[in-house]
Design an enzyme around this catalytic site. Structure first.
Site, PDB file in Angstrom:
ATOM      1  N   GLU A 158       0.825  -1.212   0.000  1.00 16.47           N
ATOM      2  CA  GLU A 158       0.000   0.000   0.000  1.00 16.47           C
ATOM      3  C   GLU A 158       0.866   1.273   0.000  1.00 16.47           C
ATOM      4  O   GLU A 158       0.640   2.214   0.759  1.00 16.47           O
ATOM      5  CB  GLU A 158      -0.956  -0.001   1.192  1.00 16.47           C
ATOM      6  CG  GLU A 158      -2.053  -1.041   1.075  1.00 16.47           C
ATOM      7  CD  GLU A 158      -3.150  -0.886   2.103  1.00 16.47           C
ATOM      8  OE1 GLU A 158      -4.325  -1.027   1.732  1.00 16.47           O
ATOM      9  OE2 GLU A 158      -2.837  -0.622   3.269  1.00 16.47           O
ATOM     10  N   GLU A 234      -6.640  -7.513  -0.529  1.00 13.07           N
ATOM     11  CA  GLU A 234      -7.129  -7.482   0.850  1.00 13.07           C
ATOM     12  C   GLU A 234      -8.628  -7.207   0.820  1.00 13.07           C
ATOM     13  O   GLU A 234      -9.054  -6.059   0.685  1.00 13.07           O
ATOM     14  CB  GLU A 234      -6.418  -6.405   1.680  1.00 13.07           C
ATOM     15  CG  GLU A 234      -4.975  -6.713   1.985  1.00 13.07           C
ATOM     16  CD  GLU A 234      -4.379  -5.737   3.003  1.00 13.07           C
ATOM     17  OE1 GLU A 234      -5.152  -5.004   3.656  1.00 13.07           O
ATOM     18  OE2 GLU A 234      -3.143  -5.702   3.115  1.00 13.07           O
TER      19      GLU A 234
END
Length: 574
Positions: A158, A234
């Site tokens: 991320e 995710e």
């Protein structure tokens, strides 16, 4: 031996389209003797893949060390995945977030002057190269083309939410390639245009992280990834808890509907988390978006498997959704037996102290190499006095001549306290409650920052005492004096068990501290909740007598250790 590649619209396994149905299972949050059970339950839910992060700081508590023993045996974990007939995704970071202490980055790294944080800086990159060399030495022979389970390896984590250093990202990808990784590489970012742009890398598959509005998020991802398979790396099916907050849960029906929408769109998925496990020891992270909030010990995450590895309603709902898109194995009933309920008295209290060392200037916890320490100095001023600290990271108990005066909490932005008098022995018990794992405060030092003032005058001539938590279970062997009073105090008890079965240690009648069973640190407890039990994995428990040790920092309302039938993770609404 298999061949795994990225096609025009699909993942390809030996040339045939392959949808990844994965679940996150962190080996370092589960007792190793339970790994096979949790992996098998992932298979039973209909998953074909298991994903895990790799925590750099756990493997390398000191530079030059790379520990792969016990709960850190990544190779054994991946081989168990393969033995279950499943595949694996490895996400080595080096930054992992994961509500894990410092996002997985080792604290020692940031003691080097000028070291970078998640950017292309020489010292940072040199350390990363050393780390990845060790990780990839394990992962490389376990890739699918060598007969192993590993299908994908992730670059960073991320990154678009943190920075936009493309040179840094490219260097990480190159290091992974130089480590012999030839399976496809991926990045993951939240499906926001700016994040996907900053965190993506040409030639590397972009994936997303989200838990709602699946169709919309996939469209955003496709705009940044014109070809190749769509994947939610995710799929957030729950959330984590912090001390003083509620226990987070999510709607089973809503989560199942979002998973259905994701699979109906043809996407691959990694359920985060399939099984959360536990932040054993002092491994929990923290968040600080203006207010510091440390994460609790439990990482239950309201996942399909609960903290103890039992099926939840979410498991059955997700399994039903997956069955619409892929075959699922037969599932036999798995009734959950309540854990044993009993209590034993705590006895033999002993003050836990280390060696006192003089320090003219006030050292940080990092400089002491400590997570818990006592700072002592003598005061000599008239009347009541104002004690001020530049910044407390993260909690300082204040004692004057052995009597408690109060507590300075980082979460409350506390920096000053009025002492009833200005003469005597001042002691500050300072605790690192978990390093920030997300955002710009990653890597910051811990302890008392910016000095300490008494009525505006600097306090000097300190002595410090490091509390070595690893030695607490053996504190009685050092001949410490029995005490019942303020300051870190260890208590112990013996309990009998019928065998290696799960237990739940109830902690709501205690103040704040840590607990060990047979020398293994279960984690932190705190009366403020929401969590009021500590999970004791069955493999830790012996048939016959077992040792329990508790280090209490505050005050115990009950000097009894109580074991209860089920977990108590707190109210869902405060």
């Amino acid at each position: 031996m298999s061949d795994f590649t990225i096609g025009e619209s699909d993942f390809l396994l030996d040339g045939a389209p392959f949808r990844i149905l994965s679940g996150a299972l962190h080996y370092f949050r589960v007792h190793p003797d339970s790994w096979a059970d949790r992996i098998e339950k992932a298979r039973l839910m209909g998953l074909n893949t298991v994903e895990t992060y790799v925590p750099w700081n756990a493997h390398s508590p000191r530079r030059g060390v790379f520990d792969t023993s016990g709960i850190l045996d990544l190779g054994r974990f991946l081989r168990l995945v393969a033995e279950a007939g499943m595949y694996a995704i490895v996400r080595p970071g080096p930054y992992i977030c994961a509500e894990w202490d410092n996002g997985g980055l080792p604290a020692w790294l940031f003691q080097e002057p000028g070291v970078g944080v998640r950017r292309h800086e020489k010292q940072f990159m040199t350390a990363i190269e050393e780390y990845l060399r060790q990780v990839l030495r394990i992962v490389e022979p376990l890739q699918v083309q060598h007969g192993g389970p590993v299908l994908l390896v992730q670059v960073e984590n991320e990154y678009g939410a943190f920075g936009d250093d493309q040179v840094y990202l490219k260097a990480i990808a190159d290091l992974i390639g130089q480590g012999g990784i030839t399976v496809p590489l991926v990045t993951v970012d939240q499906p926001v245009d700016e994040m996907l742009e900053a965190g993506g890398l040409d030639g590397v598959l972009r994936t997303g992280s989200f838990g709602s509005r699946s169709a919309e998020r996939l469209r955003t991802l496709r705009a940044h990834q014109p070809s190749g398979p769509l994947m939610c790396m995710e799929f957030w099916d729950g959330w984590f808890d912090h001390w003083g907050g509620p226990h987070h849960t999510t709607s089973v029906a809503d989560a199942a509907a979002e998973l259905d929408a994701l699979l109906a769109a043809g996407a691959s998925v990694n359920v985060y988390m399939f099984h959360g496990g536990t932040n054993f020891g002092l491994t929990n992270g923290a968040n600080d978006k203006g207010v510091y909030r440390p994460t609790v010990t439990s990482y239950d995450y309201d996942a399909p498997l609960d903290e103890a590895g039992n099926f939840t309603a979410k498991f059955h709902a997700f399994r039903e959704v997956i069955s619409r898109y892929a075959p699922v194995p037969p599932l036999a009933p798995d009734p959950v037996a309540p854990a044993p309920e009993f209590s034993v008295p705590l006895g033999d209290p002993v003050a836990v102290r280390g060696v006192w060392t003089a320090a003219a200037a006030l050292p940080t916890l990092d400089e002491l190499g400590a997570r818990l320490a006592i700072y002592r100095t003598e005061l000599d001023v008239e009347g009541p006095a104002l004690l001020e600290v530049g910044e407390v990271r993260d909690r300082a108990q204040v004692f004057l001549d052995g009597h408690p005066v109060g507590v300075l909490e980082r979460e409350n932005h506390d920096r000053a306290i009025l002492l009833p008098h200005g003469r005597g022995r001042l002691e500050l018990v300072v605790e690192d409650q978990g390093r920030v794992n997300y955002g710009p405060r990653i890597g910051e030092p811990k302890g008392l920052i910016g000095g300490v003032l008494l009525d505006s005058a600097p306090l000097t001539e300190w002595t410090t005492c490091v509390i070595d938590l690893d030695t607490v279970p053996t504190a009685w062997q050092s001949g410490g004096a029995s005490v019942v009073g303020p300051g870190p105090t260890a208590w112990r008890a013996t309990f009998n068990a019928d065998g290696p079965i799960d237990h739940f240690l109830k902690t709501d009648a205690w103040g704040k501290g840590f607990a060990w069973v047979n020398g293994f640190c279960l984690g932190r407890y705190w009366h403020r909740g929401p969590q009021h039990t500590l999970y004791v994995p069955g493999p830790l428990v012996h048939q016959g007598p077992n040792d329990l040790v508790v280090l209490e920092l505050d005050t115990m309302a009950s000097r009894t250790a109580q074991f209860t039938a089920t977990a108590s993770l707190g109210p869902t609404d405060l």
